[in-house]
Motif scaffolding. Structure first.
Motif, short mmCIF file in Angstrom:
data_model
loop_
_atom_site.label_atom_id
_atom_site.label_comp_id
_atom_site.label_asym_id
_atom_site.label_seq_id
_atom_site.Cartn_x
_atom_site.Cartn_y
_atom_site.Cartn_z
N ARG A 57 8.99 105.26 39.78
CA ARG A 57 8.99 103.78 41.07
C ARG A 57 10.03 103.67 40.73
NH1 ARG A 57 2.85 102.09 41.50
NH2 ARG A 57 2.79 103.79 43.25
N PRO A 58 11.08 103.29 40.96
CA PRO A 58 12.60 102.61 40.21
C PRO A 58 12.60 101.36 40.12
CG PRO A 58 13.63 104.74 41.69
CD PRO A 58 12.06 104.21 42.11
N PRO A 59 12.24 100.49 40.89
CA PRO A 59 11.77 99.33 40.97
C PRO A 59 10.69 98.40 39.90
CG PRO A 59 11.98 99.68 43.33
CD PRO A 59 12.06 100.84 42.32
N VAL A 60 9.95 99.37 39.70
CA VAL A 60 9.42 99.57 38.72
C VAL A 60 10.00 99.43 37.10
CG1 VAL A 60 7.18 99.53 38.05
CG2 VAL A 60 6.83 99.63 40.35
N LEU A 62 13.42 98.93 36.76
CA LEU A 62 14.68 97.76 36.23
C LEU A 62 13.29 96.44 36.20
CD1 LEU A 62 16.71 98.85 39.64
CD2 LEU A 62 16.95 99.19 37.19
N ALA A 63 12.30 96.19 36.77
CA ALA A 63 11.36 94.74 36.53
C ALA A 63 10.98 95.01 35.30
CB ALA A 63 10.35 94.84 37.52
N ARG A 66 14.35 94.18 33.06
CA ARG A 66 14.45 93.50 32.37
C ARG A 66 13.23 92.44 31.71
NH1 ARG A 66 14.58 92.93 38.11
NH2 ARG A 66 16.92 94.44 38.99
N CYS A 104 18.66 104.24 39.56
CA CYS A 104 17.94 103.91 38.67
C CYS A 104 19.20 103.60 37.21
CB CYS A 104 16.66 104.24 37.93
SG CYS A 104 15.60 103.36 36.95
N LYS A 107 21.75 101.66 37.46
CA LYS A 107 21.61 100.06 37.15
C LYS A 107 20.74 99.64 36.11
CE LYS A 107 20.06 99.83 42.21
NZ LYS A 107 18.89 99.91 43.31
#
Length: 194
Positions: A57-60, A62-63, A66, A104, A107
């Motif tokens: 899960r790329p958004p996870v 990246l979160a 951060r 990902c 990014k």
């Protein structure tokens, strides 16, 4: 003035020391990060065969990146774990999942993860066969996503490009154009056609 402001101004922290972990950062690194790391990959079953697979899960990712960069003590270790997980996802046989992992990774490079760390992990995660074409596409997307190339990463980029132009990847491409197809070659891999 209040005594708190005077005491805080009288004892500045040395700039060379990393900030000490407080209760919040201990809670984040002890509970929140491990819990969120379990959400990094989604289990999935294939309809035809029923085989189990894990999807990144790329958004996870990246979160988590951060959040890990804000941790004073455990941040670099958490970033390394995330880089390893994303690079391992690049080995997936589905091209759309590789594309998501590659985006990902780009990014992550744009967010400030050292390029030498990303390239080193790519080299170890994608060493042979069709993975060389995937690695070349990932290096290309990393280089376009990052602004500057550091000195330590320049040597690694040069080595990867030489391997791509003169090494095993070039030999696999030369064999594929002559009509030879070997198991593990890059024939049929969308990244090899780009």
């Amino acid at each position: 003035t209040t005594p708190f402001i005077v005491a805080a101004a009288a004892a500045p922290a040395p700039a060379s020391e990393p900030p000490k972990p407080d209760a919040l950062s201990r809670g984040v690194s002890g509970f929140l990060m491990p819990t969120a790391r379990r959400l990094l990959k989604r289990p999935e079953r294939r309809a035809g065969t029923g085989a189990r697979d894990e999807v990144l899960r790329p958004p996870v990712a990246l979160a988590l990146l951060r959040l890990a960069r804000k941790l004073p003590k455990d941040g670099p270790g958490e970033v390394s774990v995330l880089v390893v997980a994303v690079c391992a996802a690049m080995r997936h046989r589905d091209a759309t999942r590789r594309d998501a992992a590659r985006a990902c990774l780009a990014k992550m490079g744009a967010a400030g993860v050292p390029l030498s760390k990303l390239l080193g992990e790519l080299r170890s995660a994608l060493p042979t066969g069709y993975m060389l074409a995937v690695r070349s596409a990932a290096v290309n997307s990393l280089l376009t996503a990052t602004d500057a190339l550091s000195d330590d990463a320049a040597a690694t980029v040069a080595e990867l490009l030489l391997e791509d132009l003169l090494g095993d990847a070039a030999a696999a491409r030369d064999g594929a154009t002559a009509g030879d197809h070997a198991a593990g070659s890059a024939a049929g891999v969308p990244e090899a056609k780009k």
